[in-house]
Motif scaffolding. Structure first.
Motif, short mmCIF file in Angstrom:
data_model
loop_
_atom_site.label_atom_id
_atom_site.label_comp_id
_atom_site.label_asym_id
_atom_site.label_seq_id
_atom_site.Cartn_x
_atom_site.Cartn_y
_atom_site.Cartn_z
N ASP A 209 -3.28 -1.35 1.84
CA ASP A 209 -4.05 -1.39 2.83
C ASP A 209 -4.94 0.39 3.15
O ASP A 209 -3.87 0.83 3.18
CB ASP A 209 -4.56 -2.40 4.08
N GLY A 210 -6.35 0.68 2.94
CA GLY A 210 -6.33 2.03 2.31
C GLY A 210 -6.07 2.63 4.35
O GLY A 210 -5.29 4.27 3.78
N THR A 211 -6.55 2.43 5.14
CA THR A 211 -6.06 2.68 6.25
C THR A 211 -4.64 2.75 6.50
O THR A 211 -4.00 4.08 7.00
CB THR A 211 -6.46 1.75 7.58
N ASP A 212 -4.13 2.05 5.84
CA ASP A 212 -1.48 2.06 6.09
C ASP A 212 -2.05 3.46 5.55
O ASP A 212 -1.38 4.41 5.79
CB ASP A 212 -1.35 1.26 5.91
N LEU A 213 -2.69 3.16 4.22
CA LEU A 213 -2.27 4.32 3.20
C LEU A 213 -2.87 6.05 3.61
O LEU A 213 -1.63 6.96 3.73
CB LEU A 213 -2.50 4.15 1.72
N LEU A 214 -3.58 6.20 4.69
CA LEU A 214 -4.01 7.22 5.60
C LEU A 214 -3.56 7.61 6.62
O LEU A 214 -3.03 8.88 5.87
CB LEU A 214 -5.87 7.04 5.38
N GLU A 215 -2.92 6.68 6.47
CA GLU A 215 -2.76 7.11 8.22
C GLU A 215 -0.76 7.05 7.75
O GLU A 215 -0.38 8.61 8.60
CB GLU A 215 -1.81 5.92 9.21
N ARG A 216 0.48 7.41 6.55
CA ARG A 216 1.31 7.30 6.70
C ARG A 216 1.14 8.57 5.94
O ARG A 216 1.65 9.87 6.23
CB ARG A 216 1.73 6.37 5.51
N TYR A 217 -0.01 9.02 5.22
CA TYR A 217 -0.35 10.68 4.64
C TYR A 217 -0.81 11.55 5.57
O TYR A 217 0.07 12.79 5.40
CB TYR A 217 -1.97 10.40 3.51
N ILE A 218 -1.74 11.08 6.75
CA ILE A 218 -1.69 12.35 8.04
C ILE A 218 0.04 11.83 8.32
O ILE A 218 0.62 13.54 8.65
CB ILE A 218 -2.28 11.54 8.88
N ALA A 219 0.88 11.24 8.30
CA ALA A 219 2.07 11.32 9.33
C ALA A 219 2.60 12.18 8.75
O ALA A 219 3.53 13.20 8.83
CB ALA A 219 2.59 10.10 9.51
N HIS A 220 2.80 12.03 7.44
CA HIS A 220 3.12 13.19 6.81
C HIS A 220 2.91 14.45 6.26
O HIS A 220 4.36 15.46 6.36
CB HIS A 220 3.93 12.01 4.82
N ARG A 221 1.82 14.80 5.88
CA ARG A 221 1.34 15.96 6.26
C ARG A 221 1.66 16.64 7.84
O ARG A 221 2.26 17.96 7.64
CB ARG A 221 0.00 16.54 6.45
N GLU A 222 1.81 15.90 8.74
CA GLU A 222 2.19 16.86 10.31
C GLU A 222 3.40 16.53 10.01
O GLU A 222 4.29 17.62 10.51
CB GLU A 222 1.91 15.62 11.10
N SER A 223 4.09 15.57 9.63
CA SER A 223 5.50 16.05 9.53
C SER A 223 5.98 17.66 8.81
O SER A 223 6.63 18.57 9.10
CB SER A 223 6.40 14.99 8.57
N ARG A 224 5.78 17.10 7.75
CA ARG A 224 5.73 18.49 6.53
C ARG A 224 5.32 19.76 7.76
O ARG A 224 6.17 20.88 7.96
CB ARG A 224 5.37 18.32 5.30
N GLU A 225 4.06 19.99 7.93
CA GLU A 225 3.80 21.28 9.03
C GLU A 225 5.19 20.91 10.17
O GLU A 225 5.33 22.53 10.17
CB GLU A 225 2.56 20.83 9.64
N ASN A 226 5.23 20.17 11.18
CA ASN A 226 6.81 20.66 11.57
C ASN A 226 7.64 21.32 10.94
O ASN A 226 7.81 21.96 11.74
CB ASN A 226 6.63 19.71 12.70
N GLN A 227 8.16 20.30 9.78
CA GLN A 227 9.04 21.43 9.33
C GLN A 227 9.41 22.84 8.82
O GLN A 227 10.34 23.13 9.25
CB GLN A 227 9.61 20.47 7.65
N ALA A 228 7.74 23.22 8.23
CA ALA A 228 7.66 24.47 7.70
C ALA A 228 7.73 25.30 9.24
O ALA A 228 8.48 26.17 9.37
CB ALA A 228 6.61 24.11 7.13
N VAL A 229 6.47 25.22 10.63
CA VAL A 229 6.93 26.27 11.61
C VAL A 229 8.87 25.43 12.20
O VAL A 229 8.70 27.01 12.47
CB VAL A 229 6.08 25.11 12.54
N GLU A 230 8.95 24.64 12.44
CA GLU A 230 10.37 24.96 13.22
C GLU A 230 11.44 25.86 11.96
O GLU A 230 11.98 26.36 13.09
CB GLU A 230 11.06 23.27 12.76
N TYR A 231 11.34 25.61 10.77
CA TYR A 231 12.04 26.28 10.06
C TYR A 231 11.37 27.82 9.67
O TYR A 231 12.74 28.82 9.88
CB TYR A 231 11.89 25.85 8.45
#
Length: 116
Positions: free
Chosen positions: A1-23
Motif C-alpha cells: 500500500d502506498g501510505t505504508d511505503l511512504l511511512e517506511r521511507y520517511i522513517a528510514h530518512r529520519e533514522s538516517r538523519e539521526n545516525q548522521a547527526v549522532e556520528y
C-alpha cells in the motif's frame, strides 16, 4: 500500500538523519576535530557498494545543510595559507539549493541553540 511505503521511507530518512547527526556529534562535539561528508558516508554506509556512495554523499550533504540551517552544525574551510592547518567558519548561502558541495568542506556539531 502506498501510505505504508511512504511511512517506511520517511522513517528510514529520519533514522538516517539521526545516525548522521549522532556520528558527527560523537566525533566533533567539544573536540578540536572536523569531518568531511565522505567521512560520515564511510562510517554509516559500510555495506553500500562504491558505485552507490555518490548517492549516499548527496543524502548526507542534504542532512548537513538542513542541520546547518537549523544551527546544529557549523561548516569550515581550510585557511588559504598552504602552510597551516587552521580552519575558518564558512558561510553557506541560507536559501539556495546546492547540488554539490565542495568536497573539502569540514563539518562540526555544535550545541543546539537554546531558543529551540
Amino acid at each position: 500500500d502506498g501510505t505504508d511505503l511512504l511511512e517506511r521511507y520517511i522513517a528510514h530518512r529520519e533514522s538516517r538523519e539521526n545516525q548522521a547527526v549522532e556520528y558527527l556529534k560523537s566525533q566533533t562535539f567539544e573536540k578540536d576535530s572536523f569531518l568531511r561528508s565522505t567521512d560520515i558516508v564511510d562510517a554509516l554506509y559500510v555495506d553500500t557498494p562504491e558505485s552507490r556512495k555518490g548517492f549516499a554523499k548527496d543524502n548526507i550533504e542534504k542532512i548537513l545543510l538542513k542541520q546547518w540551517r537549523e544551527g546544529h552544525v557549523q561548516c569550515y574551510v581550510r585557511a588559504q595559507d598552504p602552510y597551516t592547518t587552521i580552519f575558518s567558519e564558512f558561510k553557506l548561502p541560507m536559501n539556495v539549493y546546492m547540488r554539490r558541495l565542495d568536497r573539502e568542506l569540514r563539518w562540526k556539531y555544535v550545541k543546539k541553540p537554546s531558543n529551540l
